[in-house]
Write an enzyme that holds these catalytic residues in place. Structure first.
Site, PDB file in Angstrom:
ATOM      1  N   TYR A  64       3.482  -0.127   5.086  1.00  0.00           N
ATOM      2  CA  TYR A  64       3.260  -1.898   5.174  1.00  0.00           C
ATOM      3  C   TYR A  64       4.369  -2.487   4.643  1.00  0.00           C
ATOM      4  O   TYR A  64       4.912  -3.442   5.209  1.00  0.00           O
ATOM      5  CB  TYR A  64       2.112  -2.027   4.804  1.00  0.00           C
ATOM      6  CG  TYR A  64       1.608  -3.424   4.665  1.00  0.00           C
ATOM      7  CD1 TYR A  64       1.384  -4.057   5.920  1.00  0.00           C
ATOM      8  CD2 TYR A  64       1.508  -4.131   3.693  1.00  0.00           C
ATOM      9  CE1 TYR A  64       1.105  -5.592   5.844  1.00  0.00           C
ATOM     10  CE2 TYR A  64       1.099  -5.395   3.583  1.00  0.00           C
ATOM     11  CZ  TYR A  64       0.978  -6.295   4.562  1.00  0.00           C
ATOM     12  OH  TYR A  64       0.810  -7.493   4.676  1.00  0.00           O
ATOM     13  N   GLU A  77      -6.533 -11.530   5.858  1.00  0.00           N
ATOM     14  CA  GLU A  77      -6.217 -11.886   4.385  1.00  0.00           C
ATOM     15  C   GLU A  77      -7.752 -12.544   3.772  1.00  0.00           C
ATOM     16  O   GLU A  77      -8.069 -12.258   2.680  1.00  0.00           O
ATOM     17  CB  GLU A  77      -5.335 -12.787   4.267  1.00  0.00           C
ATOM     18  CG  GLU A  77      -3.919 -12.419   4.183  1.00  0.00           C
ATOM     19  CD  GLU A  77      -3.217 -11.432   2.992  1.00  0.00           C
ATOM     20  OE1 GLU A  77      -4.183 -11.536   2.238  1.00  0.00           O
ATOM     21  OE2 GLU A  77      -2.353 -10.892   3.195  1.00  0.00           O
ATOM     22  N   TRP A  85      -5.912  -4.764  -0.920  1.00  0.00           N
ATOM     23  CA  TRP A  85      -5.136  -5.063   0.448  1.00  0.00           C
ATOM     24  C   TRP A  85      -5.371  -3.619   1.158  1.00  0.00           C
ATOM     25  O   TRP A  85      -5.228  -3.564   2.251  1.00  0.00           O
ATOM     26  CB  TRP A  85      -3.749  -5.451   0.502  1.00  0.00           C
ATOM     27  CG  TRP A  85      -3.060  -5.602   1.772  1.00  0.00           C
ATOM     28  CD1 TRP A  85      -2.221  -5.072   2.485  1.00  0.00           C
ATOM     29  CD2 TRP A  85      -3.641  -6.376   3.001  1.00  0.00           C
ATOM     30  NE1 TRP A  85      -1.861  -5.355   3.650  1.00  0.00           N
ATOM     31  CE2 TRP A  85      -2.720  -6.326   3.951  1.00  0.00           C
ATOM     32  CE3 TRP A  85      -4.667  -7.162   2.810  1.00  0.00           C
ATOM     33  CZ2 TRP A  85      -2.954  -7.041   5.087  1.00  0.00           C
ATOM     34  CZ3 TRP A  85      -4.722  -8.084   4.021  1.00  0.00           C
ATOM     35  CH2 TRP A  85      -3.978  -7.898   5.035  1.00  0.00           C
TER      36      TRP A  85
END
Length: 193
Positions: free
Chosen positions: A27, A49, A57
């Site tokens: 990522y 988000e 995350w």
């Protein structure tokens, strides 16, 4: 002796938050901080988000494909048509983060996206207008480039009805979609390297 592609990836110096998890590293290496100009993709990232709030995350990344399946590929027009039956179905889906408030915020966010579009307002143009279309650059030493701006964007998103768009979430989103380049000074992706 030739270094394998895997070893090359591990040898790269990255931002410390990427850690050693291969998913987080990929990522970081391929997505985080790359300027995104597609309205739908910007909206998807903002919604994800919001789901991340209070979690890590990597949890969202591991569930991202399930989120995409559950929310019709984050097609705002399709998500906007979702109703209570869909909410109940999603609350039973173990592949996603099962928060009623976050699910409902995503559906509402799709409706707001559509309202903006109906008024001739492109979501990507709206987002990038705050930086005049430019990528803001951090100093690579932890001094954020757009922290004050994230408060302004947060207020405007909230004024329009978006939820889970506080300044911290908005700043993380700005970093993710490349509105802000906060790669560390030693990171191979940094503009300062």
């Amino acid at each position: 002796m030739m270094m394998s592609e895997n070893n090359k990836m591990e040898a790269l110096q990255r931002c410390t938050w990427a850690g050693t998890d291969p998913l987080m590293q990929a990522y970081h290496d391929q997505e985080w901080g790359v300027p995104e100009r597609d309205a739908r993709a910007l909206w998807e990232c903002l919604m994800l988000e919001g789901f991340q709030a209070g979690l890590s995350w990597v949890t969202v990344l591991r569930k991202r494909e399930a989120f995409r399946d559950a929310f019709h590929g984050f097609d705002p027009a399709k998500v906007a048509r979702m109703g209570e039956k869909d909410v109940l179905r999603l609350l039973e889906n173990p592949g996603i983060i099962r928060s009623r408030a976050k699910i409902e915020a995503t559906i509402a966010g799709a409706r707001i996206f559509g309202e903006m579009q109906a008024r001739g307002e492109d979501f990507a143009d709206f987002c990038w207008s705050f930086t005049e279309g430019k990528v803001l650059r951090g100093d690579g030493h932890g001094v954020p480039a757009g922290a004050a701006l994230s408060e302004q964007i947060s207020k405007e998103l909230k004024r329009r009805g978006f939820k889970f768009v506080g300044p911290t979430i908005v700043y993380a989103w700005m970093q993710a979609v490349g509105m802000v380049d906060d790669h560390g000074a030693g990171c191979f992706r940094s503009h300062k390297s």
